[in-house]
Scaffold this motif. Structure first.
Motif, short mmCIF file in Angstrom:
data_model
loop_
_atom_site.label_atom_id
_atom_site.label_comp_id
_atom_site.label_asym_id
_atom_site.label_seq_id
_atom_site.Cartn_x
_atom_site.Cartn_y
_atom_site.Cartn_z
N GLU A 169 61.81 28.02 41.81
CA GLU A 169 61.23 29.29 42.23
C GLU A 169 61.90 29.80 43.51
N VAL A 170 62.25 28.90 44.41
CA VAL A 170 62.94 29.28 45.64
C VAL A 170 64.33 29.81 45.32
N LEU A 171 65.04 29.13 44.43
CA LEU A 171 66.39 29.57 44.06
C LEU A 171 66.34 30.93 43.37
N ASP A 172 65.34 31.13 42.50
CA ASP A 172 65.16 32.45 41.86
C ASP A 172 64.97 33.53 42.92
N TRP A 173 64.15 33.24 43.93
CA TRP A 173 63.89 34.20 44.99
C TRP A 173 65.17 34.55 45.75
N PHE A 174 65.95 33.53 46.08
CA PHE A 174 67.19 33.78 46.81
C PHE A 174 68.16 34.62 45.99
N GLN A 175 68.22 34.38 44.69
CA GLN A 175 69.10 35.19 43.84
C GLN A 175 68.63 36.64 43.79
N THR A 176 67.33 36.84 43.64
CA THR A 176 66.77 38.17 43.47
C THR A 176 66.67 38.94 44.78
N HIS A 177 66.11 38.33 45.81
CA HIS A 177 65.82 39.05 47.05
C HIS A 177 66.90 38.97 48.11
N GLN A 178 67.73 37.96 48.06
CA GLN A 178 68.78 37.81 49.07
C GLN A 178 70.17 37.98 48.47
N ARG A 179 70.22 38.17 47.15
CA ARG A 179 71.50 38.34 46.44
C ARG A 179 72.47 37.19 46.75
N ARG A 180 71.90 36.02 46.87
CA ARG A 180 72.71 34.84 47.19
C ARG A 180 73.15 34.17 45.91
N LYS A 181 74.41 33.80 45.84
CA LYS A 181 74.96 33.10 44.68
C LYS A 181 74.46 31.66 44.72
N ILE A 182 73.83 31.25 43.62
CA ILE A 182 73.29 29.89 43.49
C ILE A 182 74.10 29.16 42.43
N ASP A 183 74.44 27.91 42.72
CA ASP A 183 75.16 27.09 41.76
C ASP A 183 74.38 27.01 40.46
N ASP A 184 75.02 27.37 39.35
CA ASP A 184 74.34 27.41 38.05
C ASP A 184 73.77 26.04 37.64
N ALA A 185 74.54 24.99 37.86
CA ALA A 185 74.07 23.65 37.46
C ALA A 185 72.85 23.24 38.29
N LEU A 186 72.86 23.52 39.59
CA LEU A 186 71.71 23.20 40.44
C LEU A 186 70.49 23.98 39.99
N HIS A 187 70.68 25.26 39.70
CA HIS A 187 69.57 26.11 39.26
C HIS A 187 68.98 25.58 37.95
N GLU A 188 69.85 25.22 37.00
CA GLU A 188 69.38 24.71 35.71
C GLU A 188 68.66 23.38 35.86
N VAL A 189 69.18 22.50 36.70
CA VAL A 189 68.53 21.20 36.94
C VAL A 189 67.17 21.40 37.60
N ALA A 190 67.09 22.32 38.57
CA ALA A 190 65.82 22.59 39.25
C ALA A 190 64.78 23.11 38.28
N GLN A 191 65.18 24.01 37.38
CA GLN A 191 64.24 24.54 36.38
C GLN A 191 63.77 23.43 35.44
N THR A 192 64.69 22.63 34.96
CA THR A 192 64.35 21.54 34.04
C THR A 192 63.49 20.49 34.73
N SER A 193 63.80 20.17 35.97
CA SER A 193 63.00 19.19 36.73
C SER A 193 61.57 19.69 36.90
N MET A 194 61.43 20.96 37.25
CA MET A 194 60.09 21.54 37.42
C MET A 194 59.32 21.46 36.10
N GLN A 195 59.96 21.82 35.01
CA GLN A 195 59.29 21.79 33.70
C GLN A 195 58.86 20.37 33.36
N ALA A 196 59.71 19.39 33.61
CA ALA A 196 59.38 17.99 33.31
C ALA A 196 58.20 17.52 34.16
N ASN A 197 58.20 17.86 35.44
CA ASN A 197 57.12 17.42 36.33
C ASN A 197 55.81 18.11 36.00
#
Length: 175
Positions: free
Chosen positions: A125-153
């Motif tokens: 959720e934090v990475l999504d916010w940075f992409q949307t509100h700060q226009r910050r480039k986020i590493d795709d693999a990190l973003h995907e792992v964070a989403q999958t980790s959240m879903q698993a937890n």
């Protein structure tokens, strides 16, 4: 194929020695993980696994661990829960800059999962916010792992709560 970096934490039988754990895990396909045993009965594995998706990397690693140690119980998949310091380190900010950013964007920054002396957020959720509100480039693999980790937890936690309680709270949240 992409290389995904993630951590799996498990509760394991306390009578398994480090050498036995290492041998079992290696033979089960966890040769792409660093093994950490801090507390007796706890196991942390830092994986760097190639796969077509983060979900495939994480689920295959979980299956490998279960094959090696059938009694292992999943505690957490990471990276998921992060505090201010974690966010600052991941995004190359100072902690002070991260706190200032939080204070100036309270209305739009994701709500914490836990708020207190040490607040916690889902990294995805934090990475999504940075992409949307700060226009910050986020590493795709990190973003995907964070989403999958959240879903698993979240899935792991939801299995611990009776379905009727989840429906009751879902109804209350929608109202």
């Amino acid at each position: 194929m992409t290389t995904y970096d993630f951590t799996l934490k498990f509760a394991v039988p306390g009578d398994l020695g480090m050498e036995a754990l290492e041998t079992r895990l290696f033979e089960a396909g966890c040769d792409d993980a660093l093994i950490g045993v801090g507390l007796k009965g706890r196991l942390a594995l830092e994986f760097s696994r190639e796969a077509v998706s983060a979900q495939q990397a994480i689920t295959s690693a979980m299956a490998d661990v279960k094959r090696a140690i059938p009694e292992a119980r999943l505690i957490e998949v990471g990276p998921d829960l992060v505090g201010v310091t974690d966010i600052a380190e991941l995004l190359d900010f100072t902690r002070q800059n991260m706190r200032k950013l939080l204070q100036t964007h309270l209305a739009t920054f994701p709500l914490p999962l836990h708020e207190g002396r040490a607040s916690l957020w889902h990294l995805a959720e934090v990475l999504d916010w940075f992409q949307t509100h700060q226009r910050r480039k986020i590493d795709d693999a990190l973003h995907e792992v964070a989403q999958t980790s959240m879903q698993a937890n979240v899935a792991r936690e939801s299995r611990r709560v009776p379905a009727e309680h989840i429906r009751h709270f879902d109804d209350a949240l929608v109202s």
